[in-house]
Design a protein around this motif. Structure first.
Motif, short mmCIF file in Angstrom:
data_model
loop_
_atom_site.label_atom_id
_atom_site.label_comp_id
_atom_site.label_asym_id
_atom_site.label_seq_id
_atom_site.Cartn_x
_atom_site.Cartn_y
_atom_site.Cartn_z
N VAL A 50 1.84 0.31 3.18
CA VAL A 50 0.72 1.06 3.74
C VAL A 50 -0.55 0.24 3.70
O VAL A 50 -1.35 0.24 4.65
CB VAL A 50 0.54 2.40 2.99
N GLY A 54 -1.11 -0.02 7.33
CA GLY A 54 -1.91 1.16 7.62
C GLY A 54 -1.16 2.47 7.42
O GLY A 54 0.07 2.52 7.39
N PRO A 55 -1.91 3.59 7.27
CA PRO A 55 -1.31 4.90 7.01
C PRO A 55 -0.49 5.45 8.17
O PRO A 55 0.27 6.40 8.00
CB PRO A 55 -2.52 5.80 6.73
N SER A 56 -0.61 4.85 9.36
CA SER A 56 0.20 5.32 10.49
C SER A 56 1.69 5.03 10.29
O SER A 56 2.53 5.52 11.04
CB SER A 56 -0.27 4.67 11.79
N MET A 57 2.01 4.24 9.25
CA MET A 57 3.41 3.94 8.94
C MET A 57 4.07 5.04 8.12
O MET A 57 5.24 4.92 7.75
CB MET A 57 3.52 2.61 8.17
N THR A 59 5.22 9.17 7.55
CA THR A 59 5.49 10.45 8.21
C THR A 59 4.58 11.51 7.60
O THR A 59 3.85 11.25 6.63
CB THR A 59 6.96 10.85 8.01
N SER A 60 4.65 12.73 8.13
CA SER A 60 3.79 13.81 7.64
C SER A 60 4.08 14.18 6.19
O SER A 60 3.20 14.70 5.50
CB SER A 60 3.97 15.05 8.53
N ASP A 65 7.75 5.80 7.84
CA ASP A 65 8.19 6.05 9.21
C ASP A 65 8.87 4.76 9.70
O ASP A 65 8.23 3.84 10.19
CB ASP A 65 6.99 6.39 10.10
N ALA A 68 8.39 3.67 13.40
CA ALA A 68 7.07 3.11 13.68
C ALA A 68 6.95 1.69 13.14
O ALA A 68 6.41 0.79 13.81
CB ALA A 68 5.98 4.00 13.06
#
Length: 402
Positions: A50, A54-57, A59-60, A65, A68
């Protein structure tokens, strides 16, 4: 314990080979599973991913992820190397933990798709490579549910088989039937892996057939580089230099199919010190072999002290000489190799001698007669070699390590 790596590109059949070895009794550790474990929720590995990507890697629910991340790393070599820098050391450390927990007489197999460098291969007693035609691998991956473009991208992101082969001791082509691959793995287990494990446990060298000259094999060079890396890893900081010596180191020269390697250490105390580590790595100390024969015979015997090791792997004969730096035996081995490389006439004469000795001692079951003939010749060769060294100004060149 015997540590074996099974490696191959995605879709090659690597996991099939590992499963077959497990059926034979091996303890199999799946690096893909470890790779998931080291980036599990709450792990330091996931935190490092991360931080880098980044945090876009995530999942909720805070898990990695994978889709991704794959979309990033399979299209960006720098990103892939950054991810490998995070996961690979953690995977190796976890494998070491699991291997240490296995029984001492176990064969521990690491199913490792991303074995891409010689230092990693050097950490195993045996590396088995699995290969298959790229188009066949694409079809296999599509059958698993990958889109064709994704399958091709993943194959392209990995090293190819030509790069992978030199890292391996055994290569299994998997372009044919599954039963054929299973049969070859079973034979590999019974003829090489299991005997290797038993010999390693006993601290014994593999038995050998009587040596006879065979045609020069280009694989001798790549085998020597790989095995020298294994020797150097075992010897650690006591390694001064590593060399492929003897007739197999001479391009184009037929020779006995026995690799001669030389580990140079600082002194005889270092040669003693590295002995147990070399034995654990599969290069077993030979009893009652603690000196080279002085040449000439009236030389100071103490200066010719050395240690000898031989491989416990029944699939690859190796003589490993552990010699102090700049001793006469050390210089002799390097000078004789370099003379054979440089001197066409001496190379032809050497081959004629080898063939004559083999013919004269054809009924000798263990090669002792050839060894005795070779030893007698070494004494006679001392003066001509010294003259060649003086005439050419020979000095030891760079070592053979990579």
């Amino acid at each position: 314990m015997l540590r074996v790596a099974v490696t191959g590109g995605i879709g090659s059949g690597k996991s099939t080979v590992s499963a077959r070895l497990a059926r034979q009794g091996a303890v199999v550790v799946d690096s893909d599973r470890l790779a998931r474990e080291v980036v599990a929720v709450g792990s330091p590995g996931l935190a490092a991913v991360v931080q880098r990507f980044g945090p876009s890697m995530l999942t909720s629910d805070g898990a990695l992820d994978r889709a991704a991340l794959a979309a990033v790393v399979f299209s960006d070599p720098d990103a892939r190397r950054a991810l490998e820098g995070i996961t690979h050391p953690r995977v190796r450390a976890r494998f070491d933990e699991l291997a240490a927990a296995a029984p001492v007489d176990a064969v521990v197999v690491n199913d490792i798709p991303l074995l891409v460098a010689l230092p990693v291969a050097a950490g195993f007693h045996l590396v088995i490579g699995v290969g298959a035609d790229a188009e066949l691998r694409v079809r296999r991956l599509i059958a698993r549910g990958l889109a064709e473009a994704d399958a091709r991208a993943r194959i392209a992101a990995q090293i190819d088989d030509d790069t992978r082969r030199p890292l391996t001791d055994v290569w299994l082509d998997n372009d044919g039937a599954a039963d054929d691959l299973a049969d070859r793995v079973d034979r590999l287990w019974s003829e090489r892996v299991q005997p290797f494990e038993e010999l390693l446990l006993r601290g014994a060298a593999a038995p050998r057939d009587r040596p006879e000259p065979v045609a020069h094999d280009p694989r001798w060079t790549t085998d020597a580089v790989r095995l020298l890396a294994r020797v150097g890893r075992a010897a650690g900081d006591d390694t001064v230099r590593l060399d492929h010596i003897g007739a197999t180191a001479v391009p184009g020269l037929p020779a006995d199919d026995v690799l001669e390697l030389q580990l140079t250490v600082s002194d005889l105390a270092a040669a003693e010190r590295v002995g147990p580590a070399l034995t654990r790595a599969g290069f077993v100390a030979m009893p009652n072999r603690d000196t080279d024969t002085p040449h000439p015979a009236d030389a100071d015997p103490a200066r010719w002290r050395a240690r000898w090791h031989a491989n416990a792997d029944p699939g690859r004969a190796v003589d490993l000489h552990v010699r102090p730096a700049d001793g006469p035996g050390w210089r002799w081995a390097l000078a004789m190799r370099d003379r054979l490389i440089a001197d066409d006439a001496e190379r032809e004469a050497h081959l004629a001698r080898q063939r004559r000795w083999a013919a004269e001692h054809a009924d000798d079951p263990d090669g002792a007669g050839v060894d005795a003939a070779r030893e007698a010749w070494w004494g006679a060769a001392a003066e001509p070699l010294a003259r060649w060294v003086e005439r050419t100004g020979w000095r030891p060149g760079p070592d053979s390590r990579v």
